[in-house]
Scaffold this motif. Structure first.
Motif, PDB file in Angstrom:
ATOM      1  N   GLY A 149      -4.644  -0.827   3.390  1.00  0.00           N
ATOM      2  CA  GLY A 149      -4.354  -1.219   2.016  1.00  0.00           C
ATOM      3  C   GLY A 149      -3.272  -0.320   1.445  1.00  0.00           C
ATOM      4  O   GLY A 149      -2.301  -0.016   2.151  1.00  0.00           O
ATOM      5  N   HIS A 150      -3.443   0.115   0.214  1.00  0.00           N
ATOM      6  CA  HIS A 150      -2.338   0.824  -0.438  1.00  0.00           C
ATOM      7  C   HIS A 150      -2.674   2.040  -1.281  1.00  0.00           C
ATOM      8  O   HIS A 150      -1.809   2.852  -1.560  1.00  0.00           O
ATOM      9  CB  HIS A 150      -1.552  -0.174  -1.303  1.00  0.00           C
ATOM     10  N   VAL A 151      -3.891   2.138  -1.758  1.00  0.00           N
ATOM     11  CA  VAL A 151      -4.178   3.137  -2.799  1.00  0.00           C
ATOM     12  C   VAL A 151      -4.802   4.395  -2.183  1.00  0.00           C
ATOM     13  O   VAL A 151      -5.944   4.374  -1.760  1.00  0.00           O
ATOM     14  CB  VAL A 151      -5.128   2.532  -3.858  1.00  0.00           C
ATOM     15  N   GLY A 171       7.111   1.841   4.637  1.00  0.00           N
ATOM     16  CA  GLY A 171       6.274   0.650   4.814  1.00  0.00           C
ATOM     17  C   GLY A 171       6.114   0.222   6.258  1.00  0.00           C
ATOM     18  O   GLY A 171       6.238   1.019   7.189  1.00  0.00           O
ATOM     19  N   CYS A 172       5.845  -1.067   6.435  1.00  0.00           N
ATOM     20  CA  CYS A 172       5.557  -1.584   7.779  1.00  0.00           C
ATOM     21  C   CYS A 172       6.742  -1.411   8.721  1.00  0.00           C
ATOM     22  O   CYS A 172       6.563  -1.228   9.927  1.00  0.00           O
ATOM     23  CB  CYS A 172       5.149  -3.052   7.695  1.00  0.00           C
ATOM     24  N   ILE A 173       7.957  -1.466   8.162  1.00  0.00           N
ATOM     25  CA  ILE A 173       9.126  -1.290   9.021  1.00  0.00           C
ATOM     26  C   ILE A 173       9.195   0.146   9.536  1.00  0.00           C
ATOM     27  O   ILE A 173       9.658   0.396  10.655  1.00  0.00           O
ATOM     28  CB  ILE A 173      10.414  -1.711   8.269  1.00  0.00           C
ATOM     29  N   GLU A 204       5.624 -10.830  -1.988  1.00  0.00           N
ATOM     30  CA  GLU A 204       6.293 -10.871  -3.301  1.00  0.00           C
ATOM     31  C   GLU A 204       6.698  -9.455  -3.708  1.00  0.00           C
ATOM     32  O   GLU A 204       7.701  -9.248  -4.384  1.00  0.00           O
ATOM     33  CB  GLU A 204       5.334 -11.481  -4.340  1.00  0.00           C
ATOM     34  N   LYS A 205       5.896  -8.470  -3.279  1.00  0.00           N
ATOM     35  CA  LYS A 205       6.204  -7.067  -3.590  1.00  0.00           C
ATOM     36  C   LYS A 205       7.541  -6.652  -2.984  1.00  0.00           C
ATOM     37  O   LYS A 205       8.343  -5.974  -3.624  1.00  0.00           O
ATOM     38  CB  LYS A 205       5.121  -6.146  -3.010  1.00  0.00           C
ATOM     39  N   ALA A 206       7.750  -7.041  -1.732  1.00  0.00           N
ATOM     40  CA  ALA A 206       9.000  -6.669  -1.064  1.00  0.00           C
ATOM     41  C   ALA A 206      10.184  -7.298  -1.791  1.00  0.00           C
ATOM     42  O   ALA A 206      11.248  -6.682  -1.941  1.00  0.00           O
ATOM     43  CB  ALA A 206       8.967  -7.094   0.396  1.00  0.00           C
TER      44      ALA A 206
HETATM   45  O1  BF8 Z   1       3.463  -2.425   0.563  1.00  0.00           O
HETATM   46  S1  BF8 Z   1       5.565  -3.417   3.954  1.00  0.00           S
HETATM   47  S2  BF8 Z   1       3.362  -6.029   4.534  1.00  0.00           S
HETATM   48  S3  BF8 Z   1       1.773  -3.161   3.800  1.00  0.00           S
HETATM   49  S4  BF8 Z   1       4.261  -5.278   1.301  1.00  0.00           S
HETATM   50 FE1  BF8 Z   1       2.498  -5.079   2.823  1.00  0.00          FE
HETATM   51 FE2  BF8 Z   1       5.018  -5.445   3.309  1.00  0.00          FE
HETATM   52 FE3  BF8 Z   1       3.560  -3.945   4.839  1.00  0.00          FE
HETATM   53 FE4  BF8 Z   1       2.609  -2.019   2.129  1.00  0.00          FE
HETATM   54 NI1  BF8 Z   1       4.921  -3.119   1.632  1.00  0.00          NI
END
Ligand code: BF8
Ligand code: SF4
Length: 638
Positions: free
Chosen positions: A263-265, A476-478, A562-564
Motif C-alpha cells: 500500500g502507501h501509508v 515508485g513501481c518503476i 489516476e495518481k500517476a
Molecule cells: O503510488 S507507482 S502502481 S504503487 S500509483 Fe501504484 Fe503506480 Fe505503483 Fe505507489 Ni505510484
C-alpha cells in the motif's frame, strides 16, 4: 508482443497448475478493450448518456452538445482530481497523526526528526526555538489551513491566500507563473470538489479552462499531497539515508514467517516493522526462525528507504508472493491494492489483512488508527505468526534477487556530494552538468502497466538514457523495476553508463568509500516525487535558471493510475517536459485542441509539454532531443 519478461516463469507455471487466476489472465480476457475508453471519447457524466465520439461518422458531440475536446478535457480533470485526492488523503492522515502526537493521543509515534520540523516551521514563518510540541502545533495548524482556507488569492483583489505547502516549496518564479495563470489552489479539498462540480453536465464547456483547472489539480497533488506527506513522514520517521538491500521475490525466506506490507501509508508499515522485531520470539515458538518483513509497492519503498527492508514486488507482480505458498500475511492499507489478492489468497493459507480504506470481502479486517497503532500492529503480526502452521507443502520461493542501494533523499545526495566539496556540495553536480559530463537528469517514475505485457519498456528506455550520459532518478513501481534489473547497483554504472557519466559517478562513489554511485538513484515512493522537485529547485536556484529551461525531463513510461496522471500533470505545471506511455486518453481524433495544447502550446504557457513515444527507443529519443535542445538554448556543451 513480449510476454511478461520480468515475471518469474516458474511461479506463473505454479499458479497455472494450481488453477490460480492472475492479473495476466484477466487482462487477456478483457481483450479487445473498449476503444472509447482508450481514446477518451466517452462521457457518462449524466444519464442521458453514455455518449461516444465517433468522428468517422461525424459524431463529434455528446447529446448535450459537449464537444470531443470538452469530453476529453473533463475526463482528464476528473481523473486527476481522483489521483490528487488519494495523495491529499494520505497527507491528511500524516498531518492528523502529528496533531494526535501534540495532543498525546498517538502514544505509538514520536517526532523523530526535530530539526526537520523546526526547518518546516521556519519556512512557514515561525522560527520557534521553544518546545518541540509547540512547533508541531504550529505546523499542524498551517497544514490544516491547506484543507480549509476558503478565500483564495483571486477572490477579492489583494486578499486571500493559497496553499502554504506550495508557498514553502515551489520556486518564486513558478509561483509567479501560476499566479499569472490564475491556477494557485486555495485549499486541497475545495479544488478537488470544484473539479467534480465543473465537470458535471452543463458546467464548464471550455477545454482551455478545463485544462487550466487540471494543471491546478496537479499543484494540489504536488503540494497538499506529495510534499506535505513526505515532509511530515520525514519528521515522524526520519529522512532516508543510504541503505543496502535486495529486491525481487527471492527476498522471501522459507524458514521464516513472511509478512508483506503493501500500500502507501508508512504509519502502518513502520509499526509492522517495529512489531515484527519485538515478536521474533513468538515466531520461534511456532517453529520459524524469525519474522521476515518484505515490501510491496510504495509503502514497501518507504520502509526500504528508511530501514533497508527488502522489496519483493511492484504492482504487477503483487499477487505472486501469495503464489509462493510461503506468505503468512499481506497487510494492506490504501491504494493500488488489487481486489484479486483475496481471490488468490483463498487458494493458499495467506491472510490478507486490511486495515484502512481498502477493504476486501473475505479478508481479515483489523482497523488501524494511530491511537491504537501498537495494539493493532501487534495483533496483525501475531495473526501472521499464528498462520505459519497452516502453510501447505507446495512451496516455491524463486531464487532471483538483486542487490540495490537506496535512500537517496536530497539530504543524502547533498551529503554524498559534500565528500567532494564540503563548502559547496552542489558544485560538483552543477559543474558536471555544465561541462556535459552529465547530459541531463531524467525522473523515471510511476507504475507498471499490464498493457505492456511485460515489455520492460522502462528498463530499455533507462539504459538508452544512461548510455547517453543522462543521470536517472526513480520512484515508485518503476524504481522497483529498475532495481530488479540491477540498475541500482554500483556495477550498473560500469555496465550501462556512458563514459563521462561513469567517470562522475565513480569519482563521487570513491569519495564515499564505494566503487561508484549507481546510475539510477532510488528516491523513494510516489509521494517522494516531492524529493525530485526539491532536487530540481536546488539546481534551478543555484544555476539561476528557471525549471523549464533546465536540461531535464520526466517520464512515466508505464503509467496506469489516476495518481500517476495527476503527478505527471504537476510536472507539466512545473515546466518539465514529461513523457507518458501509454498515451493518455486524449487521442479521440476530433479532440485536437486538447492534444495541441498539451503537446505544443503548453511550452509557451508553463514551459512543460507532453512528450509521446510508444517504444523505449522513441521515448528515449524524444527525451534526449529535448535535453539537447535545452542545453543548446543555455549555450552548454552538447
Ligand atoms: O503510488 S507507482 S502502481 S504503487 S500509483 Fe501504484 Fe503506480 Fe505503483 Fe505507489 Ni505510484
Ligand atoms: Fe452525454 Fe453530455 Fe451527459 Fe456527457 S454530460 S453523458 S456528453 S449528455
Amino acid at each position: 508482443m513480449p510476454k511478461n519478461t520480468f515475471v518469474n516463469k516458474r511461479l506463473l507455471e505454479k499458479a497455472k497448475k494450481e488453477n490460480v487466476e492472475l492479473i495476466f489472465d484477466r487482462f487477456e480476457k478483457q481483450q479487445p478493450q473498449c476503444p472509447w475508453g482508450l481514446d477518451g471519447g466517452c462521457c457518462k457524466n449524466c444519464f442521458q448518456g453514455p455518449c461516444r465520439i465517433i468522428s468517422n461518422k461525424g459524431v463529434v458531440k455528446g447529446i448535450c452538445g459537449a464537444t470531443s475536446d470538452v469530453i476529453v478535457a473533463r475526463n482528464l480533470l476528473r481523473m486527476c482530481a481522483a489521483g490528487a485526492s488519494s495523495h491529499v488523503d494520505h497527507a491528511r492522515e500524516v498531518v492528523l497523526t502529528l496533531d494526535a502526537i501534540v495532543h498525546g493521543k498517538a502514544p505509538g509515534y514520536r517526532i523523530k526528526d526535530k530539526a526537520k520540523l523546526r526547518a518546516i516551521a521556519k519556512a512557514l514563518g515561525k522560527p520557534y526555538k521553544g518546545p518541540i510540541k509547540k512547533v508541531a502545533e504550529f505546523v499542524v495548524k498551517e497544514a490544516l489551513e491547506d484543507f480549509r482556507r476558503q478565500h483564495g488569492v483571486f477572490h477579492i483583489k489583494g486578499e486571500g491566500e493559497y496553499l502554504n505547502w506550495l508557498k514553502i516549496n515551489a520556486t518564486k518564479e513558478r509561483q509567479e507563473t501560476w499566479k499569472k495563470l490564475r491556477i494557485l489552489p486555495i485549499n486541497a479539498d475545495l479544488e478537488i470538489s470544484r473539479a467534480q462540480h465543473v465537470t458535471t453536465i452543463g458546467n464548464d464547456a471550455d477545454p482551455v479552462s478545463l485544462l487550466l483547472q487540471t494543471l491546478k489539480i496537479g499543484l494540489v497533488d504536488g503540494y497538499a499531497g506529495l510534499h506535505l506527506a513526505t515532509n511530515l513522514q520525514d519528521v515522524l520517521f526520519g529522512v532516508p539515508t543510504l541503505v543496502k538491500s535486495e529486491v525481487n521475490l527471492g527476498v522471501m525466506k522459507e524458514d521464516y514467517v513472511n509478512i508483506a506490507v503493501h500500500g502507501h501509508v508508512p504509519l502502518l508499515s513502520e509499526k509492522i516493522v517495529e512489531w515484527a522485531k519485538k515478536l521474533e520470539k513468538e515466531a520461534k515458538k511456532v517453529g520459524a526462525k524469525g519474522i521476515n518483513v518484505i515490501g510491496v509497492c510504495c509503502t514497501g519503498h518507504e520502509v526500504l528507504m528508511r530501514h533497508g527492508i527488502p522489496h519483493a514486488t511492484h504492482i504487477i507482480e503483487s499477487e505472486l508472493p501469495i503464489v509462493t505458498g510461503a506468505l503468512e500475511a499481506m497487510v494492506v492499507d490504501t491504494q493500488c491494492i488489487y481486489p484479486s489478492l483475496q481471490d488468490v489468497a483463498s487458494c493458499y493459507h495467506t491472510k490478507i489483512i486490511t486495515t484502512m480504506i481498502a477493504k476486501i470481502p473475505g479478508a481479515v479486517h483489523i482497523p488501524f488508527k494511530v491511537e491504537n497503532a501498537d495494539k493493532a500492529a501487534r495483533q496483525i503480526v501475531l495473526e501472521a505468526v499464528n498462520n505459519f502452521k497452516n502453510r501447505g507443502k507446495n512451496i516455491l520461493i524463486p531464487k532471483e534477487k538483486t542487490e540495490l542501494i537506496a535512500g537517496f533523499s536530497v539530504e543524502t545526495i547533498l551529503s554524498v556530494l559534500s565528500k567532494l566539496n564540503k563548502k559547496d556540495p552542489l558544485k560538483p553536480l552543477i559543474d558536471n552538468i555544465i561541462n556535459g559530463n552529465i547530459l541531463g537528469i531524467v525522473a523515471v517514475v510511476g507504475c507498471r502497466n499490464v498493457k505492456l505485457r511485460g515489455e520492460k519498456f522502462a528498463e530499455k528506455m533507462i539504459k538508452i538514457l544512461l548510455k547517453n550520459n543522462v543521470l536517472v532518478v526513480a520512484t515508485g513501481c518503476i524504481a522497483h523495476a529498475a532495481a530488479q534489473e540491477g540498475l541500482m547497483r554500483p556495477e550498473a554504472t560500469e555496465r550501462f553508463a556512458g563514459k563521462t557519466l561513469k567517470a562522475v559517478l565513480t569519482a563521487i562513489g570513491k569519495a564515499n568509500g564505494l566503487p561508484c554511485i549507481p546510475p539510477v538513484l532510488h528516491m523513494g515512493s510516489c509521494v517522494d516525487n516531492s524529493r525530485i522537485e526539491v532536487l530540481i529547485n536546488t539546481i534551478a536556484n543555484k544555476l539561476k535558471v528557471p525549471i523549464p529551461k533546465l536540461p531535464i525531463a520526466a517520464s512515466a513510461p508505464e503509467w496506469m493510475t489516476e495518481k500517476a496522471l495527476s503527478i505527471g500533470i504537476w510536472a507539466l505545471a512545473l515546466g518539465i517536459a514529461t513523457h507518458f506511455n501509454p498515451i493518455p486518453p486524449i487521442t479521440t481524433s476530433s479532440a485536437e485542441v486538447v492534444r495541441k495544447i498539451l503537446t505544443q502550446d503548453l511550452e509557451s504557457i508553463t514551459g512543460g509539454k507532453l512528450l509521446l513515444g510508444t517504444t523505449p527507443e522513441d521515448a528515449a529519443k524524444v527525451i534526449l532531443e529535448h535535453i539537447k535542445k535545452r542545453r543548446k538554448e543555455l549555450g552548454l556543451k552538447q
